[in-house]
Motif scaffolding. Structure first.
Motif, PDB file in Angstrom:
ATOM      1  N   UNK A  52      -3.739  -8.363   2.082  1.00  0.00           N
ATOM      2  CA  UNK A  52      -3.242  -7.305   2.872  1.00  0.00           C
ATOM      3  C   UNK A  52      -3.339  -7.703   4.513  1.00  0.00           C
ATOM      4  N   UNK A  53      -4.146  -8.813   4.887  1.00  0.00           N
ATOM      5  CA  UNK A  53      -4.172  -9.227   6.235  1.00  0.00           C
ATOM      6  C   UNK A  53      -2.754  -9.853   6.624  1.00  0.00           C
ATOM      7  N   UNK A  54      -2.196 -10.383   5.590  1.00  0.00           N
ATOM      8  CA  UNK A  54      -1.064 -11.192   5.832  1.00  0.00           C
ATOM      9  C   UNK A  54       0.311 -10.497   5.862  1.00  0.00           C
ATOM     10  N   UNK A  55       0.043  -9.424   5.635  1.00  0.00           N
ATOM     11  CA  UNK A  55       1.189  -8.452   5.656  1.00  0.00           C
ATOM     12  C   UNK A  55       1.114  -7.108   6.752  1.00  0.00           C
ATOM     13  N   UNK A  56       2.494  -6.794   7.385  1.00  0.00           N
ATOM     14  CA  UNK A  56       2.502  -5.722   8.154  1.00  0.00           C
ATOM     15  C   UNK A  56       3.123  -4.399   7.680  1.00  0.00           C
ATOM     16  N   UNK A  94       8.571  -0.357   4.832  1.00  0.00           N
ATOM     17  CA  UNK A  94       8.516  -1.508   4.612  1.00  0.00           C
ATOM     18  C   UNK A  94       7.540  -2.486   4.684  1.00  0.00           C
ATOM     19  N   UNK A  95       7.418  -3.462   4.027  1.00  0.00           N
ATOM     20  CA  UNK A  95       6.292  -4.396   4.171  1.00  0.00           C
ATOM     21  C   UNK A  95       6.842  -5.748   4.625  1.00  0.00           C
ATOM     22  N   UNK A  96       6.294  -6.389   5.763  1.00  0.00           N
ATOM     23  CA  UNK A  96       6.917  -7.687   6.190  1.00  0.00           C
ATOM     24  C   UNK A  96       5.856  -8.519   6.417  1.00  0.00           C
ATOM     25  N   UNK A  97       5.993  -9.974   6.181  1.00  0.00           N
ATOM     26  CA  UNK A  97       4.802 -10.973   6.158  1.00  0.00           C
ATOM     27  C   UNK A  97       4.808 -11.274   7.712  1.00  0.00           C
ATOM     28  N   UNK A  98       3.609 -11.266   7.982  1.00  0.00           N
ATOM     29  CA  UNK A  98       3.076 -11.412   9.512  1.00  0.00           C
ATOM     30  C   UNK A  98       3.650 -12.901   9.844  1.00  0.00           C
ATOM     31  N   UNK A  99       3.529 -13.705   9.111  1.00  0.00           N
ATOM     32  CA  UNK A  99       3.722 -15.341   9.778  1.00  0.00           C
ATOM     33  C   UNK A  99       5.470 -15.439   9.725  1.00  0.00           C
ATOM     34  N   UNK A 100       6.157 -14.359   9.071  1.00  0.00           N
ATOM     35  CA  UNK A 100       7.524 -14.681   9.427  1.00  0.00           C
ATOM     36  C   UNK A 100       8.284 -13.762  10.277  1.00  0.00           C
ATOM     37  N   UNK A 101       7.434 -12.844  10.963  1.00  0.00           N
ATOM     38  CA  UNK A 101       7.670 -11.730  11.695  1.00  0.00           C
ATOM     39  C   UNK A 101       8.539 -12.318  13.009  1.00  0.00           C
ATOM     40  N   UNK A 102       9.591 -11.503  13.011  1.00  0.00           N
ATOM     41  CA  UNK A 102      10.673 -12.011  14.300  1.00  0.00           C
ATOM     42  C   UNK A 102      11.404 -10.875  14.461  1.00  0.00           C
ATOM     43  N   UNK A 103      12.194 -10.822  15.655  1.00  0.00           N
ATOM     44  CA  UNK A 103      13.189  -9.690  15.642  1.00  0.00           C
ATOM     45  C   UNK A 103      14.520  -9.647  14.748  1.00  0.00           C
ATOM     46  N   UNK A 104      14.787 -10.776  14.141  1.00  0.00           N
ATOM     47  CA  UNK A 104      15.833 -10.516  13.238  1.00  0.00           C
ATOM     48  C   UNK A 104      15.342 -10.297  11.839  1.00  0.00           C
ATOM     49  N   UNK A 105      14.202 -10.699  11.511  1.00  0.00           N
ATOM     50  CA  UNK A 105      13.584 -10.276  10.194  1.00  0.00           C
ATOM     51  C   UNK A 105      13.167  -8.992  10.292  1.00  0.00           C
ATOM     52  N   UNK A 106      12.565  -8.228  11.281  1.00  0.00           N
ATOM     53  CA  UNK A 106      12.537  -6.736  11.562  1.00  0.00           C
ATOM     54  C   UNK A 106      14.041  -6.063  11.173  1.00  0.00           C
ATOM     55  N   UNK A 143      12.899  -6.366  21.836  1.00  0.00           N
ATOM     56  CA  UNK A 143      14.124  -7.188  22.055  1.00  0.00           C
ATOM     57  C   UNK A 143      13.813  -8.384  21.950  1.00  0.00           C
ATOM     58  N   UNK A 144      12.731  -9.011  21.706  1.00  0.00           N
ATOM     59  CA  UNK A 144      12.404 -10.561  21.432  1.00  0.00           C
ATOM     60  C   UNK A 144      11.322 -10.771  20.400  1.00  0.00           C
ATOM     61  N   UNK A 145      11.144 -11.626  19.977  1.00  0.00           N
ATOM     62  CA  UNK A 145      10.214 -12.231  18.962  1.00  0.00           C
ATOM     63  C   UNK A 145       8.967 -12.009  19.300  1.00  0.00           C
ATOM     64  N   UNK A 146       8.617 -12.339  20.711  1.00  0.00           N
ATOM     65  CA  UNK A 146       7.173 -12.375  21.348  1.00  0.00           C
ATOM     66  C   UNK A 146       6.827 -10.760  21.163  1.00  0.00           C
ATOM     67  N   UNK A 147       7.862  -9.741  21.412  1.00  0.00           N
ATOM     68  CA  UNK A 147       7.489  -8.351  21.381  1.00  0.00           C
ATOM     69  C   UNK A 147       7.110  -7.920  20.058  1.00  0.00           C
ATOM     70  N   UNK A 148       7.565  -8.663  19.011  1.00  0.00           N
ATOM     71  CA  UNK A 148       7.349  -8.178  17.585  1.00  0.00           C
ATOM     72  C   UNK A 148       5.983  -8.822  17.321  1.00  0.00           C
TER      73      UNK A 148
END
Length: 201
Positions: A3-7, A34-46, A79-84
């Motif tokens: 669970x710690x690896x997902x958002x 939705x459930x996202x993987x934290x290590x793949x998190x980015x604006x396009x992924x979101x 609006x950026x990957x850093x914000x995500x």
């Protein structure tokens, strides 16, 4: 998966921000998880996960509500990957990130045909055509034409007058006209340059 690896993300979409006095509310719309993987998190992924719930457009703005804050003072514009990544840091293992979508007047609308009917489109094309319609001969008129042609063809050549006598008011013949019908039938005479003759007394 740990669970710690997902958002966990809760999307709020289809509504609009409305300010009522000192507060800000998001009115209307729907929500989806939705459930996202934290290590793949980015604006396009979101945006990709958001596209599972609605049609994503470039004019849309996406905001993250920081935990413990209100809409009026806790929205982070993503609006950026850093914000995500910053959003991911604010959400603990069991927490849920609330994402709000602002449409800016570009709501999803069903596509419609110009007229809604193929028949109406064809009718409009006919009305726009300036060309004159072709002449139409009905079945009855065609029978009449064919009958006249057969009647002309049935007259023997010998029965067609070669000359037509034209009398005056007193009954005296003053003019003789060569029959054009006779000359039309006598193709051989025409081929030799013979023309209908006009004679007068």
């Amino acid at each position: 998966m740990d669970p710690a690896d997902v958002l966990n993300v809760r999307f709020h979409y289809g509504g609009e921000f409305i300010r009522i006095g000192p507060s800000l509310d998001y009115v209307g719309g729907d929500t989806a998880m939705s459930v996202l993987e934290r290590d793949k998190l980015s604006l396009p992924e979101l945006k990709g996960f958001l596209a599972d719930h609605l049609t994503v457009k470039d004019s849309m703005k996406i905001y993250f509500l920081m935990p413990g804050r209100q809409l009026v003072n806790g929205l982070l514009f993503l609006h950026t990957d850093e914000g995500c990544m910053q959003m991911s840091e604010h959400i603990t293992d069991a927490g849920v990130a609330d994402i709000y979508v602002e449409y800016n007047g570009e709501q999803d609308e069903p596509e419609e045909d110009a007229s809604g009917s193929d028949f109406e489109d064809e009718l409009d094309d006919l009305m726009d055509n300036d060309d004159e319609p072709d002449a139409v001969i009905t079945a009855e008129e065609e029978d009449i034409v064919q009958g006249n042609v057969q009647a002309v063809n049935a007259v023997p050549e010998q029965d067609i007058l070669e000359h037509i006598l034209v009398p005056n008011e007193g009954g005296v013949v003053t003019e003789i006209i060569s029959s054009p019908v006779k000359h039309n039938i006598r193709v051989d005479a025409l081929s030799q340059g013979s023309l209908p003759r006009l004679s007068r007394f």
